[in-house]
Design an enzyme around this catalytic site. Sequence first.
Site, PDB file in Angstrom:
ATOM      1  N   CYS A 132       0.903  -1.223  -0.148  1.00 31.08           N
ATOM      2  CA  CYS A 132       0.011   0.015   0.016  1.00 31.08           C
ATOM      3  C   CYS A 132       0.844   1.209  -0.028  1.00 31.08           C
ATOM      4  O   CYS A 132       0.354   2.434  -0.322  1.00 31.08           O
ATOM      5  CB  CYS A 132      -0.883   0.174   1.293  1.00 31.08           C
ATOM      6  SG  CYS A 132      -1.779  -1.337   1.246  1.00 31.08           S
ATOM      7  N   HIS A 272      -3.944   6.794   3.269  1.00 26.96           N
ATOM      8  CA  HIS A 272      -4.031   5.514   2.858  1.00 26.96           C
ATOM      9  C   HIS A 272      -5.451   5.077   3.330  1.00 26.96           C
ATOM     10  O   HIS A 272      -5.978   5.154   4.541  1.00 26.96           O
ATOM     11  CB  HIS A 272      -3.030   4.443   3.355  1.00 26.96           C
ATOM     12  CG  HIS A 272      -3.491   3.403   2.861  1.00 26.96           C
ATOM     13  ND1 HIS A 272      -3.722   2.944   1.477  1.00 26.96           N
ATOM     14  CD2 HIS A 272      -3.284   1.779   3.370  1.00 26.96           C
ATOM     15  CE1 HIS A 272      -3.926   1.618   1.345  1.00 26.96           C
ATOM     16  NE2 HIS A 272      -3.914   0.976   2.404  1.00 26.96           N
ATOM     17  N   ASN A 302      -9.976  -0.744   0.512  1.00 28.30           N
ATOM     18  CA  ASN A 302      -8.688  -0.675   0.340  1.00 28.30           C
ATOM     19  C   ASN A 302      -8.026  -1.113  -0.909  1.00 28.30           C
ATOM     20  O   ASN A 302      -8.360  -2.252  -1.453  1.00 28.30           O
ATOM     21  CB  ASN A 302      -7.938  -1.401   1.461  1.00 28.30           C
ATOM     22  CG  ASN A 302      -6.411  -1.316   1.562  1.00 28.30           C
ATOM     23  OD1 ASN A 302      -5.835  -0.960   0.744  1.00 28.30           O
ATOM     24  ND2 ASN A 302      -5.952  -1.860   2.731  1.00 28.30           N
TER      25      ASN A 302
HETATM   26  N1  ACO Z   1     -17.909  -9.756   9.740  1.00 29.06           N
HETATM   27  C1  ACO Z   1     -18.462  -9.813  10.909  1.00 29.06           C
HETATM   28  N2  ACO Z   1     -17.600 -10.287  11.830  1.00 29.06           N
HETATM   29  C2  ACO Z   1     -16.124 -10.079  11.746  1.00 29.06           C
HETATM   30  C3  ACO Z   1     -15.756  -9.892  10.307  1.00 29.06           C
HETATM   31  C4  ACO Z   1     -16.507  -9.446   9.364  1.00 29.06           C
HETATM   32  N3  ACO Z   1     -16.342  -9.253   8.212  1.00 29.06           N
HETATM   33  N4  ACO Z   1     -14.214  -9.848  10.244  1.00 29.06           N
HETATM   34  C5  ACO Z   1     -14.157 -10.218  11.441  1.00 29.06           C
HETATM   35  N5  ACO Z   1     -15.052 -10.714  12.348  1.00 29.06           N
HETATM   36  C6  ACO Z   1     -15.119 -10.859  13.896  1.00 29.06           C
HETATM   37  C7  ACO Z   1     -13.901 -11.686  14.331  1.00 29.06           C
HETATM   38  O1  ACO Z   1     -14.041 -12.936  13.918  1.00 29.06           O
HETATM   39  C8  ACO Z   1     -14.057 -11.389  15.658  1.00 29.06           C
HETATM   40  O2  ACO Z   1     -14.834 -12.071  16.320  1.00 29.06           O
HETATM   41  P1  ACO Z   1     -14.610 -12.960  17.557  1.00 29.06           P
HETATM   42  O3  ACO Z   1     -14.329 -11.637  18.650  1.00 29.06           O
HETATM   43  O4  ACO Z   1     -15.790 -13.702  17.799  1.00 29.06           O
HETATM   44  O5  ACO Z   1     -13.370 -13.714  17.602  1.00 29.06           O
HETATM   45  C9  ACO Z   1     -14.532  -9.955  15.750  1.00 29.06           C
HETATM   46  O6  ACO Z   1     -14.917  -9.740  14.514  1.00 29.06           O
HETATM   47  C10 ACO Z   1     -13.550  -8.938  16.122  1.00 29.06           C
HETATM   48  O7  ACO Z   1     -12.550  -9.060  15.284  1.00 29.06           O
HETATM   49  P2  ACO Z   1     -11.267  -8.075  15.356  1.00 29.06           P
HETATM   50  O8  ACO Z   1     -10.210  -8.694  14.455  1.00 29.06           O
HETATM   51  O9  ACO Z   1     -11.005  -7.944  16.965  1.00 29.06           O
HETATM   52  O10 ACO Z   1     -11.895  -6.717  14.913  1.00 29.06           O
HETATM   53  P3  ACO Z   1     -11.230  -5.462  14.701  1.00 29.06           P
HETATM   54  O11 ACO Z   1     -11.962  -4.266  15.382  1.00 29.06           O
HETATM   55  O12 ACO Z   1      -9.849  -5.446  14.886  1.00 29.06           O
HETATM   56  O13 ACO Z   1     -11.302  -4.963  12.850  1.00 29.06           O
HETATM   57  C11 ACO Z   1     -10.038  -5.184  10.902  1.00 29.06           C
HETATM   58  C12 ACO Z   1     -10.813  -6.136  12.082  1.00 29.06           C
HETATM   59  C13 ACO Z   1     -11.144  -4.344  10.294  1.00 29.06           C
HETATM   60  C14 ACO Z   1      -9.450  -6.031  10.079  1.00 29.06           C
HETATM   61  C15 ACO Z   1      -9.225  -4.131  11.605  1.00 29.06           C
HETATM   62  O14 ACO Z   1      -8.271  -4.947  12.389  1.00 29.06           O
HETATM   63  C16 ACO Z   1      -8.212  -3.362  10.516  1.00 29.06           C
HETATM   64  O15 ACO Z   1      -8.833  -2.719   9.999  1.00 29.06           O
HETATM   65  N6  ACO Z   1      -6.955  -3.829  10.436  1.00 29.06           N
HETATM   66  C17 ACO Z   1      -5.969  -3.178   9.690  1.00 29.06           C
HETATM   67  C18 ACO Z   1      -6.208  -3.979   8.356  1.00 29.06           C
HETATM   68  C19 ACO Z   1      -5.326  -3.040   7.240  1.00 29.06           C
HETATM   69  O16 ACO Z   1      -5.450  -1.898   7.286  1.00 29.06           O
HETATM   70  N7  ACO Z   1      -4.832  -3.807   6.208  1.00 29.06           N
HETATM   71  C20 ACO Z   1      -4.304  -3.522   5.203  1.00 29.06           C
HETATM   72  C21 ACO Z   1      -2.838  -3.132   5.236  1.00 29.06           C
HETATM   73  S1  ACO Z   1      -2.453  -2.465   3.665  1.00 29.06           S
HETATM   74  C22 ACO Z   1      -1.781  -3.537   2.638  1.00 29.06           C
HETATM   75  O17 ACO Z   1      -0.724  -3.610   2.392  1.00 29.06           O
HETATM   76  C23 ACO Z   1      -2.678  -4.367   1.716  1.00 29.06           C
END
Ligand code: ACO
Length: 345
Positions: A132, A272, A302
């Site tokens: 990214c 980003h 993203n």
């Molecule tokens: N729908 C419903 N529930 C979900 C989903 C979904 N799509 N995805 C995860 N969950 C659940 C999980 O299983 C978890 O359930 P559990 O508590 O029973 O285990 C719960 O939701 C919470 O999951 P978390 O991972 O704690 O959620 P979080 O608030 O951290 O959000 C997210 C997750 C959106 C992925 C966040 O961590 C994030 O944005 N991280 C950064 C990701 C990013 O920007 N990556 C790109 C990098 S750039 C590149 O180089 C491509």
Amino acid sequence: MSSSTTQQFKNPRAKHNFQGRTCSITGVGSYVPAKILTNAHLEKMVDTSDEWITTRTGIKERRIAAENEFTSDLGAKAALRAMKMAGVTAEQIDLIIVATITPDMPFPSTACLVQRKIGARKIAAFDLEAACSGFIYALEIAQQFIMSRTYDTVLVIGAEKLSAITDWKDRNTCVLFGDGAGAAILQNRPDSHGLLTAVMGADGENADLLFMPGGGSRCPASVESVQSRMHYLRMNGKETFKKAVQAMQTAAEEALRRCELKISQIKCVIPHQANRRIIDAVAERLGAHPDQLFVNLDKYGNTSAASVAIALDEAVHSGRFRRGDLILLMVFGAGLTWGAAIIEW
Ligand code: ACO
């Protein structure tokens, strides 16, 4: 060299003997595929909900490229729009850099395919892989060639077909990504300071937070690699989130420090577009006002290397800033990698 801005800032490049040469963005363009995949569609594909995706990420929909539409197609279309805005013909381009993690194929480079598609001369063309962060890495590299007078006109593209490496059975990742491309033409423009500074960094210690295990020399394609879904991206979302906030804040602060600028002097902050909560957390730490932020992730999700490039194009064309205004780009991605750039528009 004169500046149309009334704001005071330091040009960190001024200490080098560039004899008035600057590197400015003279044209921007973007292209996103026609197909829209909404959160409602995703509700039918995996166990998720519009409410979860919206509150946790801010994303409402994303674009998905057609089966016969590849990263080079998206990149070429964005490039032609940027060339039009800059008033540059394919004949005038001296170098093409494509930032991508989803090349059409491992080789030849997507940049070579773009060269053919836009009808450029037999000029140098290469891909850059910084996930990214690729667009800012590419801007900084292009800048070196312009300032050194090696080239006059460089085409920089961020383009991705992330839908090709997204595991559509994994709700943790498939709701986050989309396809698209953004492009910029970089040239010397004596009436602007242009790209003032670009901070780039990487931390290979955290390479395993976000990666695609299959398809490289470590794990070439095999029946087993396909069966164990190794040709899709994998991510530790929680850790990536924390590192992203920290990395973008540090990079943006370093860029501001180099230019002796306060965040309040920046007209538009283009982060980003990965997650609204990441953007808000970084903005708060930097002391940026919500009105300074440009956000379009609700429409595209993203798009990795294309993300800030598409946002920059939309910000320009929606009149978010004018000639002489200062803008701040900030990115992070797999690697981990990060970057920030300050541009006098
Ligand atoms: N729908 C419903 N529930 C979900 C989903 C979904 N799509 N995805 C995860 N969950 C659940 C999980 O299983 C978890 O359930 P559990 O508590 O029973 O285990 C719960 O939701 C919470 O999951 P978390 O991972 O704690 O959620 P979080 O608030 O951290 O959000 C997210 C997750 C959106 C992925 C966040 O961590 C994030 O944005 N991280 C950064 C990701 C990013 O920007 N990556 C790109 C990098 S750039 C590149 O180089 C491509």
